[in-house]
Design a protein around this motif. Structure first.
Motif, PDB file in Angstrom:
ATOM      1  N   ASN A 232      29.228 -25.764 -41.086  1.00  0.00           N
ATOM      2  CA  ASN A 232      28.639 -24.612 -40.418  1.00  0.00           C
ATOM      3  C   ASN A 232      28.109 -25.060 -39.054  1.00  0.00           C
ATOM      4  OD1 ASN A 232      27.306 -22.401 -39.583  1.00  0.00           O
ATOM      5  ND2 ASN A 232      25.844 -22.329 -41.271  1.00  0.00           N
ATOM      6  N   THR A 233      28.717 -24.556 -38.002  1.00  0.00           N
ATOM      7  CA  THR A 233      28.314 -24.990 -36.664  1.00  0.00           C
ATOM      8  C   THR A 233      27.539 -23.899 -35.921  1.00  0.00           C
ATOM      9  OG1 THR A 233      30.456 -24.275 -35.879  1.00  0.00           O
ATOM     10  CG2 THR A 233      30.201 -26.624 -36.337  1.00  0.00           C
ATOM     11  N   GLU A 234      27.261 -22.809 -36.646  1.00  0.00           N
ATOM     12  CA  GLU A 234      26.570 -21.708 -35.968  1.00  0.00           C
ATOM     13  C   GLU A 234      25.074 -21.953 -35.893  1.00  0.00           C
ATOM     14  OE1 GLU A 234      27.513 -17.599 -36.894  1.00  0.00           O
ATOM     15  OE2 GLU A 234      29.169 -18.357 -38.089  1.00  0.00           O
ATOM     16  N   THR A 235      24.543 -22.086 -34.718  1.00  0.00           N
ATOM     17  CA  THR A 235      23.087 -22.198 -34.565  1.00  0.00           C
ATOM     18  C   THR A 235      22.663 -21.320 -33.396  1.00  0.00           C
ATOM     19  OG1 THR A 235      23.508 -24.148 -33.261  1.00  0.00           O
ATOM     20  CG2 THR A 235      22.670 -24.528 -35.492  1.00  0.00           C
ATOM     21  N   ASN A 236      21.994 -20.255 -33.737  1.00  0.00           N
ATOM     22  CA  ASN A 236      21.525 -19.341 -32.690  1.00  0.00           C
ATOM     23  C   ASN A 236      20.002 -19.279 -32.715  1.00  0.00           C
ATOM     24  OD1 ASN A 236      24.008 -18.652 -31.646  1.00  0.00           O
ATOM     25  ND2 ASN A 236      24.328 -17.026 -33.156  1.00  0.00           N
ATOM     26  N   ASN A 237      19.354 -20.436 -32.925  1.00  0.00           N
ATOM     27  CA  ASN A 237      17.896 -20.458 -33.069  1.00  0.00           C
ATOM     28  C   ASN A 237      17.187 -19.907 -31.830  1.00  0.00           C
ATOM     29  OD1 ASN A 237      18.238 -21.473 -35.534  1.00  0.00           O
ATOM     30  ND2 ASN A 237      17.859 -23.607 -34.973  1.00  0.00           N
ATOM     31  N   ASP A 238      17.803 -20.143 -30.658  1.00  0.00           N
ATOM     32  CA  ASP A 238      17.175 -19.670 -29.431  1.00  0.00           C
ATOM     33  C   ASP A 238      17.072 -18.140 -29.433  1.00  0.00           C
ATOM     34  OD1 ASP A 238      19.906 -19.874 -29.522  1.00  0.00           O
ATOM     35  OD2 ASP A 238      20.141 -19.877 -27.338  1.00  0.00           O
ATOM     36  N   LEU A 239      18.095 -17.476 -30.023  1.00  0.00           N
ATOM     37  CA  LEU A 239      18.061 -16.009 -30.087  1.00  0.00           C
ATOM     38  C   LEU A 239      16.994 -15.537 -31.067  1.00  0.00           C
ATOM     39  CD1 LEU A 239      21.821 -15.003 -29.922  1.00  0.00           C
ATOM     40  CD2 LEU A 239      20.072 -14.689 -28.183  1.00  0.00           C
ATOM     41  N   LEU A 240      16.831 -16.306 -32.143  1.00  0.00           N
ATOM     42  CA  LEU A 240      15.817 -15.955 -33.136  1.00  0.00           C
ATOM     43  C   LEU A 240      14.437 -15.911 -32.473  1.00  0.00           C
ATOM     44  CD1 LEU A 240      15.607 -15.335 -36.161  1.00  0.00           C
ATOM     45  CD2 LEU A 240      15.139 -17.737 -36.539  1.00  0.00           C
ATOM     46  N   GLU A 241      14.211 -16.858 -31.573  1.00  0.00           N
ATOM     47  CA  GLU A 241      12.933 -16.886 -30.833  1.00  0.00           C
ATOM     48  C   GLU A 241      12.716 -15.561 -30.108  1.00  0.00           C
ATOM     49  OE1 GLU A 241      10.760 -19.531 -30.631  1.00  0.00           O
ATOM     50  OE2 GLU A 241      12.012 -20.393 -32.210  1.00  0.00           O
ATOM     51  N   LYS A 242      13.832 -14.992 -29.603  1.00  0.00           N
ATOM     52  CA  LYS A 242      13.714 -13.743 -28.845  1.00  0.00           C
ATOM     53  C   LYS A 242      13.479 -12.551 -29.768  1.00  0.00           C
ATOM     54  CE  LYS A 242      16.085 -14.592 -24.506  1.00  0.00           C
ATOM     55  NZ  LYS A 242      16.198 -16.033 -24.457  1.00  0.00           N
TER      56      LYS A 242
END
Ligand SMILES: Nc1ncnc2c1ncn2[C@@H]1O[C@H](COP(=O)(O)OP(=O)(O)OP(=O)(O)O)[C@@H](O)[C@H]1O
Length: 247
Positions: A232-242
């Motif tokens: 699993n290469t999906e990491t959208n943690n920065d969007l979660l912050e938003k």
């Protein structure tokens, strides 16, 4: 033995090949798990084996001869619970499948009774498929699958939406039938369900076979092997912050 040789499938609207020159064998007696992420090409492969779609290149053989439509009587497909006639009762559904295969009326009646007993469906036999819970519906489907005594059973997500006890029940039925000589080809995202009994694992991703080996289920875990190949290469943690902004 079924052999898929250099199978390539393209759809006009897709730029990439859906199946990219894939080859593998399903040997008699296998319990083969065919695993891959959503959209990997699993259903497309099964559809090709069942002659439901044309492919650009490649060949499928059965016992070393070109697979003919007439040989498909040896195969059965375990359909999705939404692709069955939900208005039929369990009993009528099993008999309906039997008539498709031209099974004699008296034999079919007897067989239907045995299948209903085998899957403990007595209490539900006169209920419509649409009225049954996911687990009982899948038992009725399994009964229908066996009515023509197929040598090869293809299953697409057989244990999806089942409770833990029903998952275990299904795995045990597959094991028992396999001991009687039935070969299984199973696509599943629930790898751990079958990982105690599968002797063969194929991993597919984006139309390419990444892994195809016979394994010892007591020593090798199919889920671990799968995860070695599919990360699993999906990491959208920065969007979660938003989305969850600090207040
Ligand atoms: N009729 C079609 N026309 C165009 N593309 C299609 C068609 N059918 C399937 N595809 C595409 O082929 C690819 C493989 O689909 P397939 O259904 O074989 O995947 P799968 O491995 O079974 O996935 P899942 O685990 O989600 O069921 C997907 O990208 C899908 O969008």
């Amino acid at each position: 033995m079924i052999e898929v040789k250099n199978l390539t499938k393209v759809y006009k609207k897709n730029k990439k090949n859906i199946l990219n020159n894939i080859s593998f064998k399903i040997k008699n007696g296998d319990i083969c798990l065919f695993c891959g992420p959503n959209g990997a090409g699993k259903t497309t492969t099964i559809k090709a084996i069942f002659k439901e779609l044309e492919f650009k290149e490649g060949e499928i053989t059965y016992n070393n001869k070109k697979l003919l439509s007439s040989s498909l009587k040896d195969f059965a497909f375990f359909p999705d619970s939404n692709n069955i006639p939900l208005s039929l009762t369990v009993k009528d559904y099993i008999q309906y499948i039997g008539t498709i295969y031209d099974i004699k009326k008296t034999t079919l009646k007897e067989k239907t009774e045995f299948l209903i007993k085998f899957f403990n469906l007595e209490e539900h036999k006169n209920k419509k498929l649409g009225e049954l819970s996911a687990g009982w519906k899948k038992r009725a489907i399994f009964a229908g699958v066996l009515v023509n005594e197929p040598k090869y059973v293809f299953m697409d997500e057989p244990t999806a939406n089942l409770d833990i006890a029903s998952q275990e029940y299904f795995v045990q039925v597959v094991k028992k039938l396999n001991e009687k000589g039935v070969t299984f080809f199973i696509t599943t995202h629930q790898i751990e369900d079958f990982s105690k009994i599968n002797n063969h694992l194929i991993v597919i991703n984006e139309g390419n076979i990444l892994y195809d080996q016979y394994i010892n289920p007591n020593k090798q875990n199919s889920k671990d092997i799968y995860l070695e190949h599919i990360k699993n290469t999906e990491t959208n943690n920065d969007l979660l912050e938003k989305i969850y902004t600090e207040k």
